[in-house]
Design a protein around this motif. Structure first.
Motif, PDB file in Angstrom:
ATOM      1  N   THR A  23       0.842  -1.190   0.000  1.00 31.89           N
ATOM      2  CA  THR A  23       0.000   0.000   0.000  1.00 31.89           C
ATOM      3  C   THR A  23       0.871   1.231   0.000  1.00 31.89           C
ATOM      4  OG1 THR A  23      -0.116  -0.025   2.416  1.00 31.89           O
ATOM      5  CG2 THR A  23      -1.895  -1.142   1.201  1.00 31.89           C
ATOM      6  N   PHE A  24       0.370   2.287  -0.688  1.00 31.19           N
ATOM      7  CA  PHE A  24       1.054   3.580  -0.699  1.00 31.19           C
ATOM      8  C   PHE A  24       0.328   4.503   0.254  1.00 31.19           C
ATOM      9  CE2 PHE A  24       2.498   1.882  -4.709  1.00 31.19           C
ATOM     10  CZ  PHE A  24       3.807   2.351  -4.820  1.00 31.19           C
ATOM     11  N   SER A  25       1.054   5.365   0.940  1.00 29.81           N
ATOM     12  CA  SER A  25       0.479   6.357   1.827  1.00 29.81           C
ATOM     13  C   SER A  25       1.340   7.595   1.755  1.00 29.81           C
ATOM     14  CB  SER A  25       0.392   5.824   3.266  1.00 29.81           C
ATOM     15  OG  SER A  25       1.688   5.499   3.744  1.00 29.81           O
ATOM     16  N   GLY A  26       0.777   8.733   2.194  1.00 31.33           N
ATOM     17  CA  GLY A  26       1.547   9.966   2.122  1.00 31.33           C
ATOM     18  C   GLY A  26       0.912  11.046   2.951  1.00 31.33           C
ATOM     19  N   ILE A  27       1.614  12.211   3.014  1.00 32.70           N
ATOM     20  CA  ILE A  27       1.103  13.384   3.723  1.00 32.70           C
ATOM     21  C   ILE A  27       0.381  14.262   2.720  1.00 32.70           C
ATOM     22  CG2 ILE A  27       1.750  15.363   5.160  1.00 32.70           C
ATOM     23  CD1 ILE A  27       4.205  13.788   5.991  1.00 32.70           C
ATOM     24  N   ASP A  74      -4.843   8.566  -4.228  1.00 36.00           N
ATOM     25  CA  ASP A  74      -4.825   7.118  -4.377  1.00 36.00           C
ATOM     26  C   ASP A  74      -6.195   6.628  -4.884  1.00 36.00           C
ATOM     27  OD1 ASP A  74      -6.537   7.315  -2.240  1.00 36.00           O
ATOM     28  OD2 ASP A  74      -5.158   6.405  -0.782  1.00 36.00           O
ATOM     29  N   ALA A  75      -6.409   5.291  -4.909  1.00 32.52           N
ATOM     30  CA  ALA A  75      -7.652   4.724  -5.452  1.00 32.52           C
ATOM     31  C   ALA A  75      -8.866   5.141  -4.634  1.00 32.52           C
ATOM     32  CB  ALA A  75      -7.557   3.201  -5.509  1.00 32.52           C
ATOM     33  N   ALA A  76      -8.711   5.452  -3.333  1.00 36.38           N
ATOM     34  CA  ALA A  76      -9.824   5.854  -2.471  1.00 36.38           C
ATOM     35  C   ALA A  76      -9.979   7.370  -2.418  1.00 36.38           C
ATOM     36  CB  ALA A  76      -9.624   5.307  -1.060  1.00 36.38           C
ATOM     37  N   ASN A  77      -9.372   8.116  -3.371  1.00 38.05           N
ATOM     38  CA  ASN A  77      -9.441   9.568  -3.454  1.00 38.05           C
ATOM     39  C   ASN A  77      -8.824  10.245  -2.220  1.00 38.05           C
ATOM     40  OD1 ASN A  77     -10.644   9.540  -5.949  1.00 38.05           O
ATOM     41  ND2 ASN A  77     -12.734   9.578  -5.109  1.00 38.05           N
ATOM     42  N   VAL A  78      -7.826   9.588  -1.614  1.00 39.48           N
ATOM     43  CA  VAL A  78      -7.081  10.191  -0.501  1.00 39.48           C
ATOM     44  C   VAL A  78      -5.861  10.900  -1.077  1.00 39.48           C
ATOM     45  CG1 VAL A  78      -5.806   9.747   1.631  1.00 39.48           C
ATOM     46  CG2 VAL A  78      -7.882   8.439   1.103  1.00 39.48           C
ATOM     47  N   LEU A  79      -5.638  12.160  -0.633  1.00 36.10           N
ATOM     48  CA  LEU A  79      -4.565  12.971  -1.169  1.00 36.10           C
ATOM     49  C   LEU A  79      -3.199  12.404  -0.749  1.00 36.10           C
ATOM     50  CD1 LEU A  79      -3.800  15.589  -2.679  1.00 36.10           C
ATOM     51  CD2 LEU A  79      -3.796  16.744  -0.447  1.00 36.10           C
ATOM     52  N   LEU A  80      -2.356  12.173  -1.776  1.00 40.18           N
ATOM     53  CA  LEU A  80      -0.986  11.709  -1.503  1.00 40.18           C
ATOM     54  C   LEU A  80       0.010  12.845  -1.607  1.00 40.18           C
ATOM     55  CD1 LEU A  80      -1.001   8.334  -3.471  1.00 40.18           C
ATOM     56  CD2 LEU A  80      -1.343   8.677  -1.031  1.00 40.18           C
ATOM     57  N   ALA A  81      -0.197  13.730  -2.597  1.00 44.16           N
ATOM     58  CA  ALA A  81       0.735  14.842  -2.789  1.00 44.16           C
ATOM     59  C   ALA A  81       0.035  15.916  -3.593  1.00 44.16           C
ATOM     60  CB  ALA A  81       2.000  14.380  -3.520  1.00 44.16           C
ATOM     61  N   SER A  82       0.487  17.195  -3.419  1.00 48.01           N
ATOM     62  CA  SER A  82      -0.086  18.300  -4.176  1.00 48.01           C
ATOM     63  C   SER A  82       0.888  19.452  -4.182  1.00 48.01           C
ATOM     64  CB  SER A  82      -1.419  18.740  -3.561  1.00 48.01           C
ATOM     65  OG  SER A  82      -1.205  19.424  -2.343  1.00 48.01           O
ATOM     66  N   THR A  83       0.590  20.455  -5.058  1.00 47.65           N
ATOM     67  CA  THR A  83       1.421  21.670  -5.126  1.00 47.65           C
ATOM     68  C   THR A  83       0.683  22.859  -4.531  1.00 47.65           C
ATOM     69  OG1 THR A  83       0.554  22.180  -7.324  1.00 47.65           O
ATOM     70  CG2 THR A  83       2.556  20.847  -7.217  1.00 47.65           C
ATOM     71  N   LYS A 119       5.183  21.253   6.859  1.00 47.44           N
ATOM     72  CA  LYS A 119       6.418  21.190   7.626  1.00 47.44           C
ATOM     73  C   LYS A 119       6.623  19.798   8.169  1.00 47.44           C
ATOM     74  CE  LYS A 119       6.206  26.030   9.035  1.00 47.44           C
ATOM     75  NZ  LYS A 119       6.169  26.988  10.153  1.00 47.44           N
ATOM     76  N   GLY A 120       7.839  19.475   8.523  1.00 46.83           N
ATOM     77  CA  GLY A 120       8.146  18.150   9.040  1.00 46.83           C
ATOM     78  C   GLY A 120       8.432  17.186   7.905  1.00 46.83           C
ATOM     79  N   LYS A 121       8.334  15.901   8.213  1.00 44.17           N
ATOM     80  CA  LYS A 121       8.650  14.864   7.241  1.00 44.17           C
ATOM     81  C   LYS A 121       7.533  14.754   6.221  1.00 44.17           C
ATOM     82  CE  LYS A 121      10.241  10.108   6.993  1.00 44.17           C
ATOM     83  NZ  LYS A 121      11.483  10.505   6.345  1.00 44.17           N
ATOM     84  N   THR A 122       7.871  14.783   4.969  1.00 42.57           N
ATOM     85  CA  THR A 122       6.881  14.743   3.876  1.00 42.57           C
ATOM     86  C   THR A 122       7.278  13.669   2.892  1.00 42.57           C
ATOM     87  OG1 THR A 122       8.094  16.409   2.610  1.00 42.57           O
ATOM     88  CG2 THR A 122       6.385  17.202   4.113  1.00 42.57           C
ATOM     89  N   GLY A 123       6.328  13.392   1.987  1.00 44.44           N
ATOM     90  CA  GLY A 123       6.627  12.449   0.921  1.00 44.44           C
ATOM     91  C   GLY A 123       5.623  11.317   0.872  1.00 44.44           C
ATOM     92  N   ILE A 124       5.916  10.286   0.007  1.00 39.49           N
ATOM     93  CA  ILE A 124       5.057   9.123  -0.186  1.00 39.49           C
ATOM     94  C   ILE A 124       5.877   7.886   0.124  1.00 39.49           C
ATOM     95  CG2 ILE A 124       3.689   7.822  -1.858  1.00 39.49           C
ATOM     96  CD1 ILE A 124       3.309  10.411  -3.401  1.00 39.49           C
ATOM     97  N   GLN A 125       5.288   6.986   0.882  1.00 35.04           N
ATOM     98  CA  GLN A 125       5.997   5.767   1.227  1.00 35.04           C
ATOM     99  C   GLN A 125       5.169   4.546   0.839  1.00 35.04           C
ATOM    100  OE1 GLN A 125       6.597   5.937   5.460  1.00 35.04           O
ATOM    101  NE2 GLN A 125       4.557   5.143   5.929  1.00 35.04           N
ATOM    102  N   TYR A 126       5.858   3.437   0.584  1.00 38.10           N
ATOM    103  CA  TYR A 126       5.236   2.187   0.181  1.00 38.10           C
ATOM    104  C   TYR A 126       5.490   1.156   1.273  1.00 38.10           C
ATOM    105  CZ  TYR A 126       4.537  -2.195  -2.367  1.00 38.10           C
ATOM    106  OH  TYR A 126       4.116  -3.436  -2.761  1.00 38.10           O
ATOM    107  N   SER A 127       4.452   0.512   1.781  1.00 41.32           N
ATOM    108  CA  SER A 127       4.566  -0.475   2.855  1.00 41.32           C
ATOM    109  C   SER A 127       4.175  -1.839   2.336  1.00 41.32           C
ATOM    110  CB  SER A 127       3.657  -0.089   4.041  1.00 41.32           C
ATOM    111  OG  SER A 127       3.981   1.194   4.517  1.00 41.32           O
ATOM    112  N   GLN A 128       4.945  -2.874   2.697  1.00 42.12           N
ATOM    113  CA  GLN A 128       4.683  -4.221   2.199  1.00 42.12           C
ATOM    114  C   GLN A 128       5.046  -5.224   3.297  1.00 42.12           C
ATOM    115  OE1 GLN A 128       3.626  -5.593  -0.928  1.00 42.12           O
ATOM    116  NE2 GLN A 128       3.521  -7.340   0.408  1.00 42.12           N
TER     117      GLN A 128
END
Length: 778
Positions: free
Chosen positions: A155-159, A216-225, A165-174
């Motif tokens: 699964t992918f998840s992100g802020i 993502d597939a559930a319309n959850v925001l992973l990243a934006s500008t 501020k703080g730790k940002t980005g997208i991570q993949y968990s398996q």
């Protein structure tokens, strides 16, 4: 003049409408170009992000299938020297995996049972790893562990925002191992390269003033500008994988926006690009304002030119209208709201109407005069010094020869040509005459020429034969004319008529003779029936007698009085057919015959005692038909129906007499044989030679009770007399009156009398005892 100004104004509206359509089309073109550019940028973004995902999937598979990782997972609870050497070698492998930083910034493996973490370069205790890398994000140690335990199978998840501020980005968990049937023993976390991802999104944002979003597939925001506001938005992008979708009616923060987004077929991620609508609206508005300015200039110049041209073109029209107004009977145009064109149209229509009315009046008068002239020719009412040769051409009659024949047409029926609501008989007849006149004159003119007219409630056609035509050929032409007229008019217009044809004559002076011949021939319609063609040449010799003797009349009377309708009908038809079969029997003789038969009908009705009112009405109607020229066929049918009525009356009277006698005989038979215990409906029916069911139904109709009820009631009545004698037993009484058993007798007695036989006997005995003292006192 106002109409011209309006017409020029309509012309000026054309460029206005064209410019409006051009503006709308320009707006659509700009919008389409921007949307296509957005779609191209999103496709580029999709390809680059898909590369991130592909690399992440491949890296997770390589780590999963590394035997050292498998060994470490299996022995994570008991880490000895061998296992530590294997971990050192595994870290060396991890360094080789992490050589490129284009897609992945770092990764680590969490071993919950061994409570340690392996990164791409080091071995960490779980708490230490948490303090150095995770604690700054705000998650507690327990929350972080629970999150790793829920990682699932890839699964992918992100802020929400890359600008947070703080730790940002997208991570993949398996969860490891990846195999479906293997229990999860470790968690692999791969962090995507944030700097590279941000740079990719910024490149797209720099093209316009819009914002880029990754969901993502559930319309959850992973990243934006967009930054912090992106966390609060509700995303409802529901597209089909691989399909480019655009929304042009969305509103964000009170501002219309255009949304372009696509969906990745590999990860079901959505890549959206939101652009303010004002970016292309400003360009379209500029074009529209420029067009309005040009239209205003063009409208001002066009109106000035329109006024000048209208004044110039109106002058000759004004002169024409004034000239017409001075000579026309219509009211003047001054002070009227009607424009010049309407006034001229009304004046021309009025003149044409008067012209057509005059022509119709002259044509109608001409037809009437021509019809009167033809009637005078047929009836011989033309004066000797009448200028025939000069007058006939004035009515369109040009004689080709001195050979003539007269054809008469007697209308039989034309009701099938009109609807039920068309009940004006006079108009219907005139219309039918018009149809027949036009068609027959046209048919006659194909080889000869003919002129039609109305005469004596019929139509007559004077046929002027072509010169030099032999008589046999002329007869064939007339035969073809009459037969074709009957066929065509009958099939096409449902008009039925009878035709009579005169002999050929060699002079117009003999037209009255020809007309009389056709009249005489039409008389034979009574014999030949309607819808026939009667030739005068075939009825010249007439026989002045008919065959209807007193003997035949008596035979007809006998058949009727006997109620024998088939015999009476056959006798009537034989009399009529035998006379019609005689050669050249005259119509007058046939009329006399029919009058005689009507007289016989009167005698028949009186002998059969038919109602006099009905008798006289039937015969009076038949005589009227004779006087009005009805055909023998219709009279035959009327007389046949009358015979049937009389014979039916005689037969019914016989049946009624027979029925009355049968009822009386049955009752007498019951009174005589009621003591017989075997007496039944079948026995009675057999005695009178009738069917039992018929006897039962007939007796019910005549008496009111069915036969069995009547027999039982009669037996009970007879037993009441014997019950007064006390020395006779009730059983013997039941047998004497015809009952099989005493129980049946008692049941029926109680049914009809209300008490049993013994109770009836006691009651009568008591009544007698009461009556004796009264008689003695008297």
């Amino acid at each position: 003049m106002s109409r011209w100004l309006w017409s020029y104004a309509v012309v000026l509206l054309i460029p206005i409408l064209v410019m409006a359509a051009t503006h709308l089309q320009t707006r659509r073109v700009l919008e389409g170009e921007i949307l296509r550019a957005n779609s191209a940028l999103l496709s580029q973004l999709q390809q680059e992000i898909d590369n991130y995902i592909d690399f992440t999937y491949r890296l997770s598979e390589v780590i999963n299938f590394n035997p050292k990782v498998t060994s470490t997972i299996r022995n994570q609870k008991d880490i000895g020297t061998t296992e530590r050497m294997a971990i050192v070698q595994l870290l060396a492998d991890f360094k080789a995996y992490n050589l490129t930083k284009d897609y992945v910034s770092s990764f680590y493996l969490y071993f919950p049972e061994g409570d340690f973490v392996l990164t791409g370069s080091s071995f960490y205790d779980t708490v230490l790893f948490y303090q150095q890398f995770i604690q700054s994000s705000g998650l507690s140690l327990e929350e972080w562990k629970k999150g790793l335990a829920r990682a699932g199978r890839g699964t992918f998840s992100g802020i929400e925002s890359l600008d947070a501020k703080g730790k940002t980005g997208i991570q993949y968990s398996q969860m490891l191992p990846i195999q479906q049937n293997s229990p999860s023993k470790a968690t692999l976390v791969i962090e995507l390269n944030e700097e590279q991802l941000v740079a990719t999104l910024r490149n797209i944002q720099s093209y316009n003033e819009g914002h880029v979003y990754i969901l993502d597939a559930a319309n959850v925001l992973l990243a934006s500008t967009e930054g912090e506001p992106a966390k609060k938005r509700e995303f409802d992008f529901d597209g089909v994988a691989g399909e480019r979708i655009q929304k042009t009616d969305a509103v964000w923060d009170g501002e219309p926006v255009v949304i372009s987004y696509i969906e990745s077929a590999k990860s079901n991620w959505k890549y959206a690009y939101v652009l303010p609508a004002r970016i292309y609206s400003e360009k379209a508005e500029y074009v529209w304002n420029l067009a309005l300015l040009m239209l205003a200039i063009a409208a001002a110049l066009g109106f000035a030119i329109a006024v000048l041209l209208a004044r110039r073109n109106y002058s000759p029209l004004k002169k024409l209208v004034n000239n017409v107004a001075n000579r026309s009977e219509l009211k003047s145009l001054k002070g009227s709201k009607v424009n010049e064109y309407d006034y001229l149209e009304e004046a021309i229509d009025s003149t044409l109407d008067r012209y057509h009315l005059m022509n119709r009046t002259l044509e109608k008068q001409n037809k009437t005069l021509r019809s009167n002239l033809l009637v005078k020719l047929l009836k011989g009412r033309i004066e000797q010094d009448f200028p025939m040769a000069d007058v006939l051409p004035e009515y369109g009659i040009q004689l080709h020869s001195e050979e003539f024949a007269v054809v008469l047409f007697y209308l039989e029926d034309y009701s099938g040509f009109f609807r039920l609501d068309e009940q004006d008989e006079e108009k219907n007849r005139e219309f039918v005459h018009l149809i027949m006149i036009n068609i027959i004159e046209e048919m006659a003119g194909q080889k000869h020429q003919g002129w039609m007219t109305e005469i004596d409630e019929m139509l007559a056609c004077i046929v002027n034969l072509k010169p030099g035509t032999p008589q046999e050929e002329s007869v064939e032409h007339l035969k073809s004319l009459t037969e074709e007229a009957q066929r065509f008019i009958g099939e096409r217009f449902h008009i039925r008529f009878t035709v009579s044809v005169s002999s050929m004559h060699r002079s117009a002076a003999e037209l009255p003779v020809a007309y009389q011949e056709s009249l005489d021939a039409m008389e034979y319609r009574m014999l030949f029936g309607d819808q026939t063609i009667i030739w005068h040449d075939r009825i010249k010799d007439q026989k002045p007698s008919y065959d209807y003797t007193m003997e035949k009349e008596q035979q007809l009377l006998n058949y009727v009085m006997a109620g024998d309708f088939p015999g009476a009908k056959q006798m009537l038809h034989d009399i009529i057919d035998r006379n019609l079969a005689q050669e050249n029997i005259s119509v007058d003789m046939i009329r006399c015959l029919m009058f005689d038969i009507c007289s016989t009908m009167m005698k028949v009705a009186m002998e059969s005692q038919l109602d006099p009112v009905e008798l006289y009405s039937e015969n009076l109607e038949a005589i009227r038909e004779l006087m009005n020229g009805s055909t023998v066929a219709s009279l035959r049918e009327r007389m046949t129906l009358f015979l049937q009525k009389v014979c039916g009356f005689v037969e019914e009277r016989k049946k009624n007499n027979k029925k009355i006698r049968l009822k009386e005989n049955v009752i007498a038979y019951i009174e005589e044989h009621y003591r017989d215990t075997e007496l039944s409906i079948n026995m009675i029916a057999e005695h009178f030679h009738v069917h039992p069911s018929y006897l039962s139904r007939y007796f019910k109709e005549q008496v009111g009770d069915n036969l069995t009820e009547y027999l039982n009631r009669y037996r009970v009545e007879q037993s009441k007399v014997q019950l007064l004698q006390e020395e006779i037993y009730i059983r013997d009484i039941s047998e004497k009156v015809g009952f099989h058993s005493i129980s049946t007798y008692i049941r029926l007695f109680k049914k009809y009398e209300g008490v049993t036989p013994s109770a009836y006997r006691e009651a009568k005995k008591y009544q007698v005892q009461l009556d004796l003292p009264r008689k003695q006192m008297r």
